[in-house]
Design an enzyme around this catalytic site. Structure first.
Site, PDB file in Angstrom:
ATOM      1  N   GLY A  14     -58.207  73.862  38.710  1.00  0.00           N
ATOM      2  CA  GLY A  14     -57.632  73.017  37.475  1.00  0.00           C
ATOM      3  C   GLY A  14     -57.775  73.530  36.217  1.00  0.00           C
ATOM      4  N   SER A 114     -63.385  77.945  43.241  1.00  0.00           N
ATOM      5  CA  SER A 114     -62.553  79.330  43.272  1.00  0.00           C
ATOM      6  C   SER A 114     -63.974  80.319  43.525  1.00  0.00           C
ATOM      7  CB  SER A 114     -62.278  79.485  41.805  1.00  0.00           C
ATOM      8  OG  SER A 114     -61.307  78.132  41.689  1.00  0.00           O
ATOM      9  N   THR A 135     -64.766  74.635  34.095  1.00  0.00           N
ATOM     10  CA  THR A 135     -64.385  73.362  34.684  1.00  0.00           C
ATOM     11  C   THR A 135     -64.765  72.186  33.919  1.00  0.00           C
ATOM     12  OG1 THR A 135     -64.794  71.698  36.288  1.00  0.00           O
ATOM     13  CG2 THR A 135     -66.491  73.451  36.107  1.00  0.00           C
ATOM     14  N   ASP A 137     -65.496  69.459  34.827  1.00  0.00           N
ATOM     15  CA  ASP A 137     -66.440  68.453  35.474  1.00  0.00           C
ATOM     16  C   ASP A 137     -67.866  69.113  35.387  1.00  0.00           C
ATOM     17  OD1 ASP A 137     -64.209  67.709  36.721  1.00  0.00           O
ATOM     18  OD2 ASP A 137     -64.230  68.557  38.682  1.00  0.00           O
ATOM     19  N   MET A 179     -62.580  61.667  34.404  1.00  0.00           N
ATOM     20  CA  MET A 179     -62.451  62.431  35.709  1.00  0.00           C
ATOM     21  C   MET A 179     -63.966  62.990  35.750  1.00  0.00           C
ATOM     22  SD  MET A 179     -59.052  64.733  35.209  1.00  0.00           S
ATOM     23  CE  MET A 179     -57.486  64.030  35.946  1.00  0.00           C
ATOM     24  N   ILE A 282     -55.142  64.194  30.597  1.00  0.00           N
ATOM     25  CA  ILE A 282     -55.189  64.383  29.171  1.00  0.00           C
ATOM     26  C   ILE A 282     -56.243  65.077  28.930  1.00  0.00           C
ATOM     27  CG2 ILE A 282     -55.997  62.141  28.186  1.00  0.00           C
ATOM     28  CD1 ILE A 282     -53.574  62.476  26.292  1.00  0.00           C
ATOM     29  N   GLN A 283     -57.472  64.653  29.432  1.00  0.00           N
ATOM     30  CA  GLN A 283     -58.712  65.299  29.414  1.00  0.00           C
ATOM     31  C   GLN A 283     -58.870  66.694  29.627  1.00  0.00           C
ATOM     32  OE1 GLN A 283     -61.729  62.173  31.821  1.00  0.00           O
ATOM     33  NE2 GLN A 283     -59.728  62.165  32.596  1.00  0.00           N
TER      34      GLN A 283
END
Ligand code: F6P
Length: 359
Positions: A14, A114, A135, A137, A179, A282-283
Site C-alpha cells: 500500500g 513486502s 507503511t 500502519d 486504518m 485519504i489517510q
C-alpha cells in the site's frame, strides 16, 4: 558492456506519504556515486512480468519536478491482494528479471509483507537486496518508524480536529475509524495528539458499556460533545472482525467497525446523537511530513551506502534517534509489530483520562 553499477528501486504494498522522497534520495545519492538507477514500475511486477516495466531515473526526474514533495508513488506500487503464482515460480521470475535488466542490486521500499516476499525471492539466489521500511500502519518490525506513518497521523489528527468542531456545534459524539490493520499505532498516536475522548485499538479489549460510561461522565461534567477514535482492526464485543469485502486472494478488507459501534452505542444510550465516519484511503495521501521526508532521505542514503560497502539482505531501520540496519531474515522472523500496551502513548492516554478499553 556497461561498467556502471546498475541499481533497481521499487515501491511495494500500500502506498503512503514519503515514497517519492525515498526514491529521490536513492537517485540523488546513487547518481553521485556514478551509478545508474532503474525505477521499476508497479512493485515486483516490473521485474517479474514481461516485457519488464521500468524507466531510467535521473536527478532531473526529482529536482525539476515537485515529486519529492508529493505523496503516492511515482513508480506505482503492487498490493498483496492480487493473485500471484507460486513462490517458486515468482522467485525464478524475479531472479531472471533482475539478470535480464542487468541489475547489480535492488532497493525495495515496502512494509512487513513486502520484506517477507522479497527476502523469499532472494533466498538462494545471487540477487542483492536492501529494504527500506514504509507503511502508514508503522507495524514493520524492529524499526521504530516506517516512512509514511507520521504523515498519516497528521491526516487523522486534522480529521479529529475538524470532527471536534462539528461535534461541538451539534452536541454529538462522533466516531472516526482509522486504518492500521491489526496494529493500533495510528489510532493511538492520533487520539493522543488530537485529544480524543475514547480510543479503541486491536491490542486492548474494550466493552461498549465502557465507552458509554465515558460518554456519561462527559455529559455529567457539562460537556456536550465527544470524539471517539477507533482502529479498523478492532473486533465486535463478541470477537468478530467487521469486514464487508474480500480482496482478490480472499483476505478480509478491513472497514466498518465504526458503524457497528455507532449502532451498538445508540441502541443502549441516547443522551448523545452518535454518527460514524470512516477516513479511508485519504489517510495514505497526506502531505509528506517533515519527519517522514527526513526519514526518507536518511534511509535512502543509508541503503545506497550499505550497497557501496558490499552489504545486502538488510533493511535500514530507525533506532534511538539513529539510522542503522538489520538482517532481512531477522525482520521476517520478527513478524508484525503491534502497539505495545505498556508504551508511553498508552500510559499517557490513560493518565489524560481517555477511555482506551479494559486495561
Ligand atoms: O497496510 C496499509 C493499509 O492502508 C492498511 O492500513 C489498510 O487496512 C490497507 O492498507 C488497505 O488496503 P487496500 O488499499 O487494499 O484497501
Amino acid at each position: 558492456m556497461n561498467s556502471k553499477k546498475r541499481l533497481g528501486i521499487l515501491t511495494s504494498g500500500g502506498d503512503c506519504a514519503g515514497l517519492n522522497a525515498v526514491i529521490s534520495s536513492v537517485v540523488k545519492t546513487a547518481t553521485q556515486k556514478g551509478w545508474e538507477v532503474y525505477g521499476i514500475h508497479n512493485g515486483t511486477d516490473g521485474i517479474t512480468n514481461k516485457p519488464h516495466s521500468f524507466e531510467i531515473l535521473t536527478v532531473q526526474n526529482f529536482s525539476d519536478t515537485p515529486w519529492p514533495r508529493l505523496s503516492g508513488s511515482y513508480l506505482g506500487s503492487l498490493n498483496k491482494g492480487v493473485k500471484m503464482e507460486s513462490l517458486e515460480e515468482m522467485t525464478k521470475k524475479f531472479a531472471v528479471g533482475v539478470k535480464e535488466l542487468g541489475l547489480d542490486a535492488v532497493i525495495v521500499v515496502g512494509g512487513d509483507g513486502s520484506m517477507n516476499i522479497v527476502s523469499n525471492y532472494c533466498k538462494g539466489s545471487l540477487v542483492r537486496v536492501i529494504g527500506i521500511p514504509k507503511t502508514m500502519d508503522n507495524d514493520t518490525p524492529i524499526t521504530e518508524f516506517s516512512v509514511g506513518f507520521q504523515s498519516a497521523v497528521q491526516v487523522c489528527v486534522n480529521a479529529i480536529d475538524s470532527l471536534e468542531l462539528t461535534a461541538r456545534s451539534h452536541s454529538r459524539a462522533l466516531i472516526v475509524e482509522v486504518m492500521g490493520r491489526d496494529a493500533g499505532h495510528l489510532a493511538m498516536h492520533s487520539a493522543v495528539a488530537g485529544q480524543a475522548d475514547v480510543c479503541l485499538v486491536p491490542e486492548i479489549p474494550y466493552t461498549i458499556d465502557g465507552v458509554i460510561n465515558k460518554l456519561k461522565a462527559i455529559k455529567a461534567s457539562g460537556r456536550n460533545h465527544a470524539v471517539i477514535v477507533v482502529s479498523e482492526g478492532i473486533k465486535t464485543e463478541s470477537g468478530s472482525l467487521v469486514s464487508t469485502k474480500k480482496n482478490m486472494v480472499g483476505e478480509a478488507v478491513y472497514g466498518g467497525i465504526s458503524q457497528y459501534l455507532c449502532n451498538e452505542i445508540s441502541s443502549r444510550y441516547n443522551e448523545f446523537q452518535i454518527r460514524s465516519n470512516t477516513l479511508g484511503h485519504i489517510q495514505r495521501s497526506g502531505v509528506p511530513s517533515a519527519f517522514d521526508r527526513n526519514l526518507a532521505y536518511l534511509y535512502g542514503a543509508k541503503a545506497v551506502e550499505l550497497l557501496e560497502k558490499g552489504e545486502d539482505n538488510k533493511m535500514v531501520i530507525w533506532k534511538n534517534g539513529h539510522v542503522d540496519s538489520v538482517d532481512l531474515a531477522e525482520v521476517v522472523r520478527a513478524g508484525t509489530t503491534l502497539l505495545n500496551v505498556n508504551s508511553d502513548y498508552v500510559k499517557a492516554a490513560k493518565e489524560l483520562g481517555m477511555y482506551i478499553g479494559e486495561i
